[in-house]
Structures are given as structure tokens and as C-alpha cells.
Scaffold this active site. Structure first.
Site, mmCIF file in Angstrom:
data_model
loop_
_atom_site.group_PDB
_atom_site.id
_atom_site.type_symbol
_atom_site.label_atom_id
_atom_site.label_comp_id
_atom_site.label_asym_id
_atom_site.label_seq_id
_atom_site.Cartn_x
_atom_site.Cartn_y
_atom_site.Cartn_z
ATOM 1 N N ARG A 10 4.563 3.638 -7.523
ATOM 2 C CA ARG A 10 4.448 2.085 -7.770
ATOM 3 C C ARG A 10 3.738 1.633 -8.754
ATOM 4 O O ARG A 10 4.108 0.922 -9.519
ATOM 5 C CB ARG A 10 4.091 1.198 -6.277
ATOM 6 C CG ARG A 10 5.068 1.398 -5.036
ATOM 7 C CD ARG A 10 4.416 0.953 -3.972
ATOM 8 N NE ARG A 10 4.923 1.260 -2.704
ATOM 9 C CZ ARG A 10 4.605 1.036 -1.497
ATOM 10 N NH1 ARG A 10 3.255 0.229 -1.394
ATOM 11 N NH2 ARG A 10 5.064 1.457 -0.558
ATOM 12 N N GLU B 119 14.801 -3.913 -4.875
ATOM 13 C CA GLU B 119 13.777 -5.138 -4.335
ATOM 14 C C GLU B 119 12.781 -5.407 -5.654
ATOM 15 O O GLU B 119 12.348 -4.493 -6.169
ATOM 16 C CB GLU B 119 13.154 -4.886 -3.238
ATOM 17 C CG GLU B 119 12.576 -6.126 -2.608
ATOM 18 C CD GLU B 119 11.739 -5.787 -1.183
ATOM 19 O OE1 GLU B 119 11.717 -6.620 -0.568
ATOM 20 O OE2 GLU B 119 11.048 -4.605 -1.200
#
Length: 455
Positions: free
Chosen positions: A83, A150
Site C-alpha cells: 500500500r 477500491e
């Protein structure tokens, strides 16, 4: 921005045209198609969260969940190193012990392994992650045949990152959305799900929806053709149903008729009850809220939520339990429509008062969003980022709906602020003067409701 290249050993994703051709050849429905089909058949689609570090373990997890629970959509949850673009650390953890990773490092594994996962199951996949810069992850996901992605430049920055400038994350996500536009021209519609959950703790509906509306406007302007607006269950049925029902009107008002906008509910993401029966009650309750609110999809929870990452069987049980809310035997479950309509009207007014000044600034919308957060006229509670003021303080009214103990610098009208104060004053127990205790009690809302002792 300079493009981040894959870590050593991971293949560079192919051009978008090749990825689009693979998705067509794969022959499975896209997430957008699955959501539309579920909605047209009168069902709420069900999707779990899931992600582990090892490739074979991830494949086995997906296959087992499909075999035991048949979710409509499956998930690849990405690890925290990936991430934050720490691909080298993700690779070292993968080589040392994949169990140390809290998700699947898709970029490190590479798109060919991503295709192996996709081809192992019938359900389409979505990537969930939390990255402020997801460009390489997106390319790898699309090359893997994944058709839902997302996140956004606000919602995947301010809740998670301390120092990433908002202008940088908005620019990176604009590139992702432009790739979605290119894919749409090639015949592949990628569902861009927006993370209205934000910090997941006492998020007022109007804040969640305002952030999603702004991210959706940016996405549609960049060419996105399917934007799922995901709302986090707050816990009070009237307010949650009203918020979900507000999404189609917000879509019509701000996005126009040519975009598919599925409403999505994240089941409660706050402090979960520890006892199995209580947790299962909350899971079914959330799924019923999704049904009553007209959600096209619900993101399920498990009875082990309070203990940490669930095992496979608990995850499968959570999917099956959420799907029980689709039973025709539950048609008798209704809500007070007059109260829902009144709450929906309040939410729509609040969202407009937050969004309209930003859209009305003209010029570059990304710059207007950055300025609004710097000024505090946009804000989110309990943010990890230095680029959000986090001056607003949420709290529950007597019935459990989430209001504003303090609205900070949000540009609400006097009428909105007065009505908010009136709703809070219905409690009549001095909560506003004891703000810390009040917020703590509101965070433990469901464990307290079930009479469970706090840890």
C-alpha cells in the site's frame, strides 16, 4: 509523477489493450455486471474481505470461500507494505515468511500469478488496499483480469497516511481513473468503488457521502463509467437506510445519467461484540439494513471480528449469514418510511452544503479539494493525516444516529447546525459537556448495547 516500477523479479504489466483482451477472453462477468444482475433480480450481492501473503494460500482461501459460501464477488486485500509502495520490504517478508504479511502483495507476486487466482474461481475479483498511490497496483490488477478497484485520492490517503500531500494522491488517482476511461473505450468497464468508510469510527453520513461525491465527480470526469459509492453502517437503522437511499439522488444530481452508481454498504466497522451470538446478530442486522436501503452489495463481517483476522470457516459463515437477509421470508421487515424520508432530506442538505462550495470554486477541482481540507471546510474525524484538521467531533444522539458534537469549520448553515444541536439535545444527559466520555461510549455502542464488558 514518476512511475513506480515493479520490484526486482516481478514482471512489468502488459499494455492496457492486452489486459482488456485477456478480460474478454476470460469469459467471466465483470463486477459491474454481477452487481447489476443481482440488483435486477432483487438480491443484495455479498462480498467478504480476505487476503493472505502466500500465493498458494491465497488461491486456497478464495477457492474455499467460493466452495463453502458462493459469494457474488471475491476480494484480494493487499498488504500494508505494498500500500505504501514498499515493494522491497513486501518481497523480503514474502521470502522470509508470508504469514508476516497482512494481505496479498499482488505487485510482488506479479500479474501472471494474479491471473492464476482469477482463473481459480468463478466469481469476479476486487482489489482492496488503502494506497494513496495505486497506479502500479492498478495496472497489475487489470492485467490479472480484476474488474473492481477500491479507493480514491481522499479516502485512501487521509485515513491512512500521515504525510502524503493530498495534491499528490489526487493526481495519482486521476491517472488510475483515466486508465479506467481508456479501458471503457476498449469495452471493459471497471467498477471503481469509493471508500466512504474513511476512518471507520463514528463517520457522519454527510461526511462519508460528500467525500465520495467529490471523488466520484473526479472519476467520472476522467472517464470512469461505474462508480460504486460505499457507505459505512453507523448503527442506527433509520439513518443508515436513509443514507443508502440518498446515493441514487446524489448520483443523479452530481454525476449524470450515463454512469452506473451501485450503492454499497460496509457492515459495521467499529468495535464489534466479542460473543459469537452478539456478533452474528450484528452481521444479520447489517445485511438487513443493506436490503432495506436498496444497496446493490454488502461487504460482510465475521463472528471473529473483535479477535482480529478471521479464519476461513468464520469468513464463510459470515458470507452465508449476510446472504440470509435476501430471503423472501423477510419481506415483512420494514422501516418507518416517514422518518427515513426526513433523515434522507437532512443528509442531502448537509451533503450539498459541504460539496457545493467546493464544486463552485471553479478551475481545478483537485486544487479546490486541497484548499477545502486546508481550511477545514472539508474534514474527516480522527484522521491520521496532517493534511486534514480533524476538528469535527462526532457523537450519537439518543437514538444512536451519528451527529456532530462539534462541526469544526464545516460550512453548514445556521439551520443545519441548529437542527443538529436539537437532535443531540434530545438525550438530555449532559453528554456534550463530557465529550471524551461521550465519544468513548459512542465507539463502544454495540458492545454496550449487548451488555458486554469493555476490555
Amino acid at each position: 509523477m514518476k512511475r513506480t516500477l515493479p520490484p526486482g523479479g516481478a514482471p512489468v504489466p502488459p499494455p492496457l489493450r492486452e489486459s482488456a483482451a485477456y478480460i474478454e477472453e476470460l469469459g467471466k462477468p465483470t463486477v459491474a455486471q454481477v452487481l447489476r444482475q443481482a440488483h435486477e433480480s432483487g438480491r443484495v450481492a455479498v462480498q467478504p474481505r480476505c487476503g493472505v501473503g502466500g500465493h498458494e494460500e491465497m488461491k486456497r482461501l478464495l477457492m474455499t470461500l467460493e466452495e463453502r459460501a458462493a459469494p457474488d464477488v471475491l476480494t484480494l486485500t493487499i498488504d500494508s507494505h505494498s500500500r505504501l509502495l514498499r515493494f522491497g520490504q513486501a518481497r523480503r517478508a514474502l521470502l522470509d515468511d508470508p504469514k508476516d504479511l497482512n494481505g496479498y502483495p499482488l505487485v510482488t507476486h506479479g500479474w501472471r500469478r494474479g491471473r492464476e487466482l482469477n482463473e481459480a474461481v468463478a466469481a469476479p475479483l476486487e482489489v482492496r488496499h488503502g494506497s494513496p498511490d495505486a497506479r502500479l497496483l492498478f495496472e497489475t490488477a487489470v492485467a490479472s483480469g480484476i474488474t473492481s478497484f477500491e479507493g480514491g485520492g481522499i479516502s485512501y490517503n487521509l485515513p491512512y497516511s500521515k504525510a502524503v500531500p493530498l495534491a499528490d494522491s489526487l493526481a495519482a488517482w486521476e491517472e488510475v481513473d483515466r486508465r479506467c476511461g481508456e479501458l471503457a473505450e476498449l469495452g471493459v468497464v471497471v467498477d471503481r468503488e469509493l471508500f466512504g468508510t474513511l476512518t471507520a469510527v463514528l463517520v457522519p453520513p454527510s461526511i462519508s457521502l460528500a467525500v465520495s461525491v467529490l471523488e466520484a465527480v473526479l472519476a467520472v470526469r476522467a472517464g470512469v463509467r461505474c462508480v460504486s459509492i460505499a457507505y459505512p453502517q453507523g448503527g442506527q437503522v433509520i439513518q443508515d437506510v436513509a443514507a443508502l437511499r440518498a446515493i441514487p439522488e446524489l448520483a443523479a444530481r452530481y454525476l449524470g445519467p450515463d454512469v452506473l452508481v451501485p450503492p454499497v454498504l460496509h457492515e459495521f466497522m467499529g468495535v464489534f461484540p466479542r460473543l459469537r451470538g452478539h456478533a452474528e446478530d450484528l452481521i444479520l442486522y447489517g445485511a438487513l439494513v443493506a436490503r432495506l436501503g436498496g444497496a446493490w452489495k454488502v461487504i460482510s463481517k465475521t463472528r471473529q471480528e473483535a479477535a482480529g483476522i478471521p479464519d476461513t470457516e468464520a469468513n464463510a459463515e459470515g458470507i452465508r449469514l449476510a446472504d440470509r437477509a435476501n430471503s423472501p421470508l423477510l419481506d415483512f421487515v420494514t422501516v418507518d418510511e416517514e422518518r427515513v424520508a426526513a433523515e434522507r432530506a437532512r443528509i442531502l442538505v448537509e451533503v450539498d452544503e459541504l460539496v457545493a462550495p467546493v464544486l463552485g470554486r471553479g478551475g481545478d477541482l483537485k486544487a479546490a479539494i486541497v484548499d477545502a481540507f486546508a481550511e477545514g471546510t472539508l474534514d474527516i474525524p480522527f484522521s491520521a493525516s496532517r493534511h486534514a484538521r480533524s476538528a469535527l467531533i462526532p457523537g450519537r444522539d439518543r437514538e444512536g444516529a451519528i451527529r456532530y458534537l462539534s462541526a469544526g469549520s464545516l460550512p453548514f448553515s445556521r439551520r443545519t447546525l441548529r437542527h443538529n444541536d436539537e437532535l443531540l439535545d434530545r438525550r438530555g444527559d449532559g453528554r456534550i459537556g463530557e465529550m471524551l466520555d461521550a465519544v468513548t461510549a459512542d465507539i463502544y455502542y454495540f458492545p454496550d448495547l449487548f451488555g458486554e464488558p469493555r476490555p
